[in-house]
Scaffold this motif. Sequence first.
Motif, PDB file in Angstrom:
ATOM      1  N   HIS A 466       0.857  -1.182   0.000  1.00 56.86           N
ATOM      2  CA  HIS A 466       0.000   0.000   0.000  1.00 56.86           C
ATOM      3  C   HIS A 466       0.895   1.235   0.000  1.00 56.86           C
ATOM      4  CE1 HIS A 466      -2.990  -2.931   1.442  1.00 56.86           C
ATOM      5  NE2 HIS A 466      -2.031  -3.317   2.269  1.00 56.86           N
ATOM      6  N   SER A 467       0.737   2.082  -0.972  1.00 55.40           N
ATOM      7  CA  SER A 467       1.499   3.329  -0.997  1.00 55.40           C
ATOM      8  C   SER A 467       0.572   4.472  -1.371  1.00 55.40           C
ATOM      9  CB  SER A 467       2.662   3.235  -1.982  1.00 55.40           C
ATOM     10  OG  SER A 467       2.192   3.035  -3.303  1.00 55.40           O
ATOM     11  N   ALA A 468       0.882   5.628  -0.862  1.00 52.15           N
ATOM     12  CA  ALA A 468       0.061   6.814  -1.135  1.00 52.15           C
ATOM     13  C   ALA A 468       0.904   8.052  -0.917  1.00 52.15           C
ATOM     14  CB  ALA A 468      -1.177   6.834  -0.235  1.00 52.15           C
ATOM     15  N   ASN A 469       0.520   9.108  -1.589  1.00 49.24           N
ATOM     16  CA  ASN A 469       1.199  10.388  -1.418  1.00 49.24           C
ATOM     17  C   ASN A 469       0.194  11.509  -1.687  1.00 49.24           C
ATOM     18  OD1 ASN A 469       4.227  11.308  -1.091  1.00 49.24           O
ATOM     19  ND2 ASN A 469       3.263  12.769  -2.478  1.00 49.24           N
ATOM     20  N   PHE A 470       0.293  12.567  -0.896  1.00 48.13           N
ATOM     21  CA  PHE A 470      -0.605  13.697  -1.111  1.00 48.13           C
ATOM     22  C   PHE A 470       0.110  15.002  -0.777  1.00 48.13           C
ATOM     23  CE2 PHE A 470      -4.195  16.539  -0.729  1.00 48.13           C
ATOM     24  CZ  PHE A 470      -5.055  16.069  -1.711  1.00 48.13           C
ATOM     25  N   GLY A 497      -2.499  14.022  -5.536  1.00 46.30           N
ATOM     26  CA  GLY A 497      -2.196  12.830  -4.758  1.00 46.30           C
ATOM     27  C   GLY A 497      -2.508  11.562  -5.512  1.00 46.30           C
ATOM     28  N   TYR A 498      -2.040  10.464  -4.968  1.00 40.26           N
ATOM     29  CA  TYR A 498      -2.340   9.152  -5.559  1.00 40.26           C
ATOM     30  C   TYR A 498      -2.403   8.107  -4.449  1.00 40.26           C
ATOM     31  CZ  TYR A 498       2.570   7.845  -4.956  1.00 40.26           C
ATOM     32  OH  TYR A 498       3.805   7.567  -4.421  1.00 40.26           O
ATOM     33  N   LYS A 499      -3.035   7.027  -4.781  1.00 40.87           N
ATOM     34  CA  LYS A 499      -3.147   5.895  -3.865  1.00 40.87           C
ATOM     35  C   LYS A 499      -2.957   4.629  -4.684  1.00 40.87           C
ATOM     36  CE  LYS A 499      -6.113   4.272  -0.080  1.00 40.87           C
ATOM     37  NZ  LYS A 499      -7.386   4.503   0.628  1.00 40.87           N
ATOM     38  N   ASN A 500      -2.045   3.802  -4.246  1.00 42.00           N
ATOM     39  CA  ASN A 500      -1.684   2.621  -5.029  1.00 42.00           C
ATOM     40  C   ASN A 500      -1.812   1.367  -4.170  1.00 42.00           C
ATOM     41  OD1 ASN A 500      -0.617   1.320  -7.396  1.00 42.00           O
ATOM     42  ND2 ASN A 500       1.303   1.070  -6.285  1.00 42.00           N
ATOM     43  N   THR A 537       0.828 -10.893 -10.300  1.00 48.90           N
ATOM     44  CA  THR A 537       0.887  -9.564  -9.691  1.00 48.90           C
ATOM     45  C   THR A 537      -0.261  -8.716 -10.210  1.00 48.90           C
ATOM     46  OG1 THR A 537       2.355  -8.711 -11.413  1.00 48.90           O
ATOM     47  CG2 THR A 537       3.385  -9.662  -9.470  1.00 48.90           C
ATOM     48  N   THR A 538      -0.797  -7.882  -9.351  1.00 45.09           N
ATOM     49  CA  THR A 538      -1.848  -6.945  -9.749  1.00 45.09           C
ATOM     50  C   THR A 538      -1.502  -5.570  -9.192  1.00 45.09           C
ATOM     51  OG1 THR A 538      -3.237  -7.269  -7.780  1.00 45.09           O
ATOM     52  CG2 THR A 538      -3.575  -8.780  -9.639  1.00 45.09           C
ATOM     53  N   SER A 539      -2.007  -4.551  -9.830  1.00 39.88           N
ATOM     54  CA  SER A 539      -1.799  -3.192  -9.342  1.00 39.88           C
ATOM     55  C   SER A 539      -2.989  -2.329  -9.719  1.00 39.88           C
ATOM     56  CB  SER A 539      -0.519  -2.590  -9.923  1.00 39.88           C
ATOM     57  OG  SER A 539      -0.618  -2.460 -11.331  1.00 39.88           O
ATOM     58  N   SER A 540      -3.313  -1.418  -8.863  1.00 40.79           N
ATOM     59  CA  SER A 540      -4.365  -0.442  -9.144  1.00 40.79           C
ATOM     60  C   SER A 540      -3.957   0.888  -8.527  1.00 40.79           C
ATOM     61  CB  SER A 540      -5.711  -0.901  -8.575  1.00 40.79           C
ATOM     62  OG  SER A 540      -5.629  -1.094  -7.184  1.00 40.79           O
ATOM     63  N   LYS A 541      -4.100   1.936  -9.305  1.00 43.68           N
ATOM     64  CA  LYS A 541      -3.662   3.254  -8.862  1.00 43.68           C
ATOM     65  C   LYS A 541      -4.721   4.292  -9.171  1.00 43.68           C
ATOM     66  CE  LYS A 541       0.094   6.630  -9.378  1.00 43.68           C
ATOM     67  NZ  LYS A 541       1.388   6.924 -10.038  1.00 43.68           N
ATOM     68  N   LEU A 542      -5.063   5.070  -8.172  1.00 42.76           N
ATOM     69  CA  LEU A 542      -5.982   6.192  -8.330  1.00 42.76           C
ATOM     70  C   LEU A 542      -5.188   7.486  -8.135  1.00 42.76           C
ATOM     71  CD1 LEU A 542      -8.939   4.908  -6.111  1.00 42.76           C
ATOM     72  CD2 LEU A 542      -8.646   4.622  -8.573  1.00 42.76           C
ATOM     73  N   SER A 543      -5.372   8.433  -9.000  1.00 51.43           N
ATOM     74  CA  SER A 543      -4.659   9.698  -8.873  1.00 51.43           C
ATOM     75  C   SER A 543      -5.596  10.855  -9.186  1.00 51.43           C
ATOM     76  CB  SER A 543      -3.448   9.733  -9.810  1.00 51.43           C
ATOM     77  OG  SER A 543      -3.848   9.619 -11.162  1.00 51.43           O
ATOM     78  N   ALA A 544      -5.275  12.008  -8.648  1.00 52.66           N
ATOM     79  CA  ALA A 544      -6.112  13.186  -8.880  1.00 52.66           C
ATOM     80  C   ALA A 544      -5.289  14.445  -8.661  1.00 52.66           C
ATOM     81  CB  ALA A 544      -7.323  13.183  -7.959  1.00 52.66           C
ATOM     82  N   LYS A 567      -8.567  15.601 -14.585  1.00 54.33           N
ATOM     83  CA  LYS A 567      -7.212  15.335 -14.092  1.00 54.33           C
ATOM     84  C   LYS A 567      -7.192  14.181 -13.099  1.00 54.33           C
ATOM     85  CE  LYS A 567      -5.676  20.071 -14.878  1.00 54.33           C
ATOM     86  NZ  LYS A 567      -5.094  21.295 -14.305  1.00 54.33           N
ATOM     87  N   ARG A 568      -8.250  13.391 -13.156  1.00 53.17           N
ATOM     88  CA  ARG A 568      -8.277  12.165 -12.357  1.00 53.17           C
ATOM     89  C   ARG A 568      -7.825  11.006 -13.226  1.00 53.17           C
ATOM     90  NH1 ARG A 568     -13.623  13.772 -10.065  1.00 53.17           N
ATOM     91  NH2 ARG A 568     -14.574  12.171 -11.377  1.00 53.17           N
ATOM     92  N   GLY A 569      -7.156  10.045 -12.620  1.00 48.93           N
ATOM     93  CA  GLY A 569      -6.664   8.912 -13.380  1.00 48.93           C
ATOM     94  C   GLY A 569      -6.894   7.605 -12.659  1.00 48.93           C
ATOM     95  N   VAL A 570      -7.113   6.576 -13.443  1.00 54.65           N
ATOM     96  CA  VAL A 570      -7.237   5.219 -12.916  1.00 54.65           C
ATOM     97  C   VAL A 570      -6.335   4.321 -13.742  1.00 54.65           C
ATOM     98  CG1 VAL A 570      -8.751   3.262 -12.485  1.00 54.65           C
ATOM     99  CG2 VAL A 570      -9.614   5.602 -12.178  1.00 54.65           C
ATOM    100  N   GLU A 571      -5.445   3.627 -13.091  1.00 52.08           N
ATOM    101  CA  GLU A 571      -4.551   2.701 -13.766  1.00 52.08           C
ATOM    102  C   GLU A 571      -4.652   1.353 -13.080  1.00 52.08           C
ATOM    103  OE1 GLU A 571      -0.535   4.159 -14.132  1.00 52.08           O
ATOM    104  OE2 GLU A 571      -1.226   6.238 -14.068  1.00 52.08           O
ATOM    105  N   SER A 572      -4.667   0.300 -13.856  1.00 51.94           N
ATOM    106  CA  SER A 572      -4.702  -1.046 -13.279  1.00 51.94           C
ATOM    107  C   SER A 572      -3.912  -1.981 -14.172  1.00 51.94           C
ATOM    108  CB  SER A 572      -6.143  -1.539 -13.117  1.00 51.94           C
ATOM    109  OG  SER A 572      -6.782  -1.608 -14.383  1.00 51.94           O
TER     110      SER A 572
END
Length: 1021
Positions: A466-470, A497-500, A537-544, A567-572
């Motif tokens: 779990h990683s995040a930054n704001f 920020g983002y949350k991964n 492996t799986t990954s999901s990232k939300l950013s804004a 400017k919101r993003g979703v990556e998986s």
Amino acid sequence: MEYNKYRYLLCLAWILSVMPMFAQNMGVKGYVYDKITGEPLIGATVLQKGTQNGVVTDVDGNFVLALPVNGTLVVNYIGYESKEVKVTSAVKKLKIAMEENSLVLDEVVAIGYGSAKKKDLTGSIASVRLEDSPRMTLPNMNVLDALKGQLPGFDIGTVTNAGGNPSINIRGQNSIKASNDPLLVVDGVVFVGSWNELNPSDIASVDVLKDASSAAVYGSRAANGVILVTTKRGKSGKPTVRFGATVGFQTPTVKPDMLSPEGYLRLKKDLNISNGASDADLTLENMLTPYEYSAYQEGNIIDWYDECVDMGLSQDYQVSVSGGTEKTNYYISGQYLDQKGVMYNDKFKKFSVTSKVESQVTDWLKIGLNLSVISKNADGVAADMRNAINNTPYGYKYVRFEGFENQMERSPQGHTTTINPLWQTTQFNEDQNQNYRSSAFARVELPWVKGLSYTFNYSLNRWEGHSANFQDERYFMNTLDESDLYDQTKYLVDANGYKNHSTRTDWFLNHLINYNRIFGNHSIDVTLLAERQRQTTTSSKLSAKDFAAAGTTVLGIHALELGNPEKRGVESGKSVLSQLAYMARMNYAYKQRYHLSASIRRDGYSGFAEGNKYGNFFSAAGAWTISNEDFFKDNVKLINYLKLRLSYGQNGNPSVGPYSTFSKMGSGFYLFGDQTVNTSAASGLANKALAWERTGAWNVGFDFSILNDRLRGNVDYYNSKTVDLLLNRAIPIMNGFQNVSDNIGEVKNWGLEFSLNSVNIETKDFSWSTGLNFWMNRNKIASLYGLDGNGDGKEDDDIANGLFIGKSLGAVYTFVFDGIIQEDDLEYMAIYGGVPGDVKFKDLNNDGVIEANGDRKIVGYTKPNFTMTMSNTFTYKNFELYFLLNWIAGGGKDNYYIANNIYANYVGTFGGGGTANWLDKEYWMPEHPSNKVPRPNYKNPYNYQFPQRHDFLRLQDLSLAYNFDKELLKKTPIQSLKLYMAAKNLLTFTGWEGQDPETGQAYAHGDPAMRNISVGVEVVF
């Protein structure tokens, strides 16, 4: 009369009672000798059993000791079996024959999918036992800390952050682009994860398969060597509870010597003078920014390095419970580690629990289960070392506006060119992960065929990260503007920020059939393997970004949906990687003199395309134990053991990850009117022919032991060739791309390794042993892309990437420094230009011009010349002292172990004297003309990086332990009690002017390495 009678009886009783006392002090004489040769053994220890009463034999093997009748002697001598002798009054002189002890040679080591005695090895395997070793009293934050310097050919780097993993390498660099990391196997299962997940106190021993024949049983995964870790297990007997606590503090191994405030002002003045400033321009008010000048007037001086770098506290607590019966054993342990680095806000916490149980269910069935949970936390962003070094001493840590005295100042010098090195620590950051591991095995000794067994291993692991930054609006405010301190809403548009969330699930299983028998003089060991492994492996990232519409960021990463929709993003993502293998190995020995070993393995790798998914790898090795030959035993007395080894093997490196053979797609966008249009297009060509990098290697070596095993060691020479390197091959631009990944190129390695261990002194109260390791590696590029663009009949070098045919990897290709232009260098300036204070370069082609074509050469290599370590262990009664010296050497005719060090030799690297401070070091000025550092306003037109050697000698390990006497503890529940003090990286001697020499990083280009000094206690109940 009655009185005399009683007096007589009392005297008789007293005489009878003291007779044993006189007998107790009778002198016993003896002679200790070698049973085979008959030679006397000098310095053998002779003790009365159960006491400290003892002597050592003289130069003729004789001794005299006071001993009671029917007492027992215990005789010990290095390299021989301990012997007990019952003493009776009838013995006039004892003759004690001692037999050689082959304990060291009988030591069992892991060899991959099995184990073997050292005396049966045909390959190059280095082993170290950590359990109960003095190395375990050291502040080992990582298992690799305990291994560093112990095994020749095994390079382990240093770390610069809490919880960090050092770099590792076995026998040099085989690949240019693919990974050079060795394979890690823990308790027979391939380990997918990080070294910092392992608890050093859980490790019993580590074996490193260095040569290709030993590692070939791991086939396509073993080109860079294999590390086999064996964890502790319970022992038969009552439960043992072990508790350990270590507390220490960490400081940087080196500290930059920066200019004092007065020195900074001198540099600033010299810079202005060099730029032609007038006297009026040289006043402090004109040279300093308003903020700096105000701070100067107020005497407000800040040592930014001390603000950002401080003593970091580390705490490590360990507890374990182990025990067992004849049929079952168990081991349970827990660790809590809290480590703070030397940089502000650099911290790491780990909590782990491990349980291990094994049971001999029947005479033919043994089962085992391992379970572990690891939780790691590395939240936070550390301070910025670059600005900690560069920021000038005059400024403000906190804003100057009234009412905001506790608000950190973003721009300490009053301008936005420099930033407070602590500013980045104010952002929210989260970095946590958990790992859940399980493994099980079942071993069946097939009763109808003696020596035949079947083993099943299975492992299932789950990792979650779990990683995040704001960065909220306050992170972007201008603290020089008072209005911003009251209201930061205009910066909501910059907030982001983002949350991964990432996961990894991997399972591993293998089936092993082993047949091990001795038929007279013949010994045979056959192993068959079928293995599968899959990693998902799986990954999901939300950013804004841009929270202006929301009007707040109070919820931070927990409300990313409030960001600007555009400017919101979703990556998986998801990837699956599967591997399989089949292997057969046979070991054969005849009369323990002649040893043969051979293996073949077939690997499958899903990352390759059809037609290239499978590869075959093989090995063959032989050894001759000369010391077991009759002619050797009869004629060579000095050498106790001598074995020659020769091996060849081929291993592989997958070189690519999953889906790497497919075409690569990239995303982009363009503006169409006022609309943003997203696009997708191919960003890389497919190559279905990609396959393994292959390394074939020879190894020749010998193992020896002399002076009754007081001195033992081994020497190895290896020579390897890696082909089908993964490189980017240039292709015609008409394809739409300039290059494509391909298997081309060739690298060769050779090296020499030497290990020596000695028992220098061993007496009843004192012992001293020494370990010496030496290793060196050389490599060269034999081929790259096969191009000959200039038609000279020689393959072209890749100068842009520093790759040169026939030369080593790590070449430093640049101009040749020839000092600094002085005022009397008129001829040089007339020909080549420049002014006094500029760097002077050699004109290698003598064409009267300094230019890149013709005046650059290889001035050295980043690789070490050689590495040498020496350890010493002293014991005196209950004290134990251990230390290790580590020497990484540079120089030599090819100038090894150099690194770019522009900061320490170029004032203007980051604007020294302008917006930045610099080192307290002489630079060129007319009144003090340096010949090493140019003038402060030198512009470095050739982008010269000032390479410098960074070899060093270091007192790497030091520990002093005291074991309390068991007599003091016998009335307590404590079995043993140990107190210790220890240190890592205590002293460093080097000519390098930068961060720690082992990192090869210049100041302001990386974080400091750490010195750790600790105290600890270990209690066993």
